[in-house]
Scaffold this active site. Structure first.
Site, PDB file in Angstrom:
ATOM      1  N   TYR A  98       0.850  -1.192   0.000  1.00  0.00           N
ATOM      2  CA  TYR A  98       0.000   0.000   0.000  1.00  0.00           C
ATOM      3  C   TYR A  98       0.885   1.242   0.000  1.00  0.00           C
ATOM      4  CZ  TYR A  98      -3.636  -3.319   1.302  1.00  0.00           C
ATOM      5  OH  TYR A  98      -4.503  -4.394   1.327  1.00  0.00           O
ATOM      6  N   ASN A 126     -12.217  -1.929  -5.047  1.00  0.00           N
ATOM      7  CA  ASN A 126     -12.122  -2.655  -6.315  1.00  0.00           C
ATOM      8  C   ASN A 126     -13.297  -3.622  -6.522  1.00  0.00           C
ATOM      9  OD1 ASN A 126     -11.280  -4.075  -8.596  1.00  0.00           O
ATOM     10  ND2 ASN A 126      -9.694  -5.204  -7.524  1.00  0.00           N
ATOM     11  N   CYS A 134      -6.052  -6.921  -6.620  1.00  0.00           N
ATOM     12  CA  CYS A 134      -5.899  -6.300  -5.309  1.00  0.00           C
ATOM     13  C   CYS A 134      -5.336  -7.281  -4.280  1.00  0.00           C
ATOM     14  CB  CYS A 134      -7.221  -5.710  -4.836  1.00  0.00           C
ATOM     15  SG  CYS A 134      -8.614  -6.832  -4.883  1.00  0.00           S
ATOM     16  N   HIS A 135      -5.426  -8.581  -4.552  1.00  0.00           N
ATOM     17  CA  HIS A 135      -4.846  -9.570  -3.631  1.00  0.00           C
ATOM     18  C   HIS A 135      -3.323  -9.498  -3.607  1.00  0.00           C
ATOM     19  CE1 HIS A 135      -4.873 -11.630  -7.547  1.00  0.00           C
ATOM     20  NE2 HIS A 135      -3.846 -12.334  -7.088  1.00  0.00           N
ATOM     21  N   GLU A 161      -0.098 -18.235  -7.146  1.00  0.00           N
ATOM     22  CA  GLU A 161       0.853 -17.480  -7.960  1.00  0.00           C
ATOM     23  C   GLU A 161       2.308 -17.749  -7.554  1.00  0.00           C
ATOM     24  OE1 GLU A 161      -0.096 -13.358  -8.486  1.00  0.00           O
ATOM     25  OE2 GLU A 161      -2.227 -13.786  -8.773  1.00  0.00           O
TER      26      GLU A 161
END
Length: 177
Positions: A98, A126, A134-135, A161
């Site tokens: 952030y 979002n 956003c994750h 991922e």
């Protein structure tokens, strides 16, 4: 007219919303994000839903999906637009913070400082999770905070991922995921 359908993901049911042409929403059923997506929806299988399902199929097979899904976000303030544009550029398999997003916006605006908390609010707004990743946003200290789709899903998406969750701090109430 607004349309919706469902997608059976390995993490549970995902709801897809469209205006008939563009994807306008993607969220986990029963999650905190559900509150953002109110209204009357017709259930219809549209080409945009087929395209989105194909993209999600690739993603949930653990591969970076090819191409993009055309989407539209309504209610974007200039600040939210800036944050969404930065989110769109976070590469598959990577994370940012952030604070890093706040610093980038401050740089773009030519100001000294931007609030990471304000960025967190915009990230949390979002309406199209996973596609607008956003994750992939974490706290500066590696804490996994804030995900409208649920912390367990954020963890599982990051694992999918290729992230080793041991490098992150997971809130205590979420350890039992």
């Amino acid at each position: 007219m607004n349309y919706k359908t469902v997608y059976a993901s390995p993490l549970g049911t995902i709801i897809l919303r469209s205006d008939g042409t563009y994807l306008t929403g993607l969220w986990f059923k029963g999650s905190r994000d559900s509150a953002k997506h109110t209204g009357v929806f017709a259930e219809e299988d549209l080409p945009i839903f087929a395209q989105t399902r194909e993209w999600l199929d690739q993603y949930f097979r653990g591969r970076e999906p090819e191409g993009t899904v055309p989407y539209r976000m309504e209610g974007l303030t200039p600040f939210r637009r800036q944050v969404m544009e930065i989110l769109e550029r976070i590469p598959y398999g990577e994370v940012t913070t952030y604070q890093a997003i706040a610093q980038e916006i401050a740089r773009q605006r030519g100001i000294e400082k931007m609030s990471a908390q304000a960025v967190g609010g915009a990230v949390g707004w979002n309406p199209i999770c996973i596609l607008v990743p956003c994750h992939r946003v974490v706290g500066t200290n590696g804490s996994l905070t804030g995900y409208g789709g649920g912390m367990a899903n954020k963890c599982r998406l990051l694992e999918l991922e290729g992230h080793d969750l041991r490098r992150f701090t997971i809130p205590k109430e979420e350890h039992g995921r």
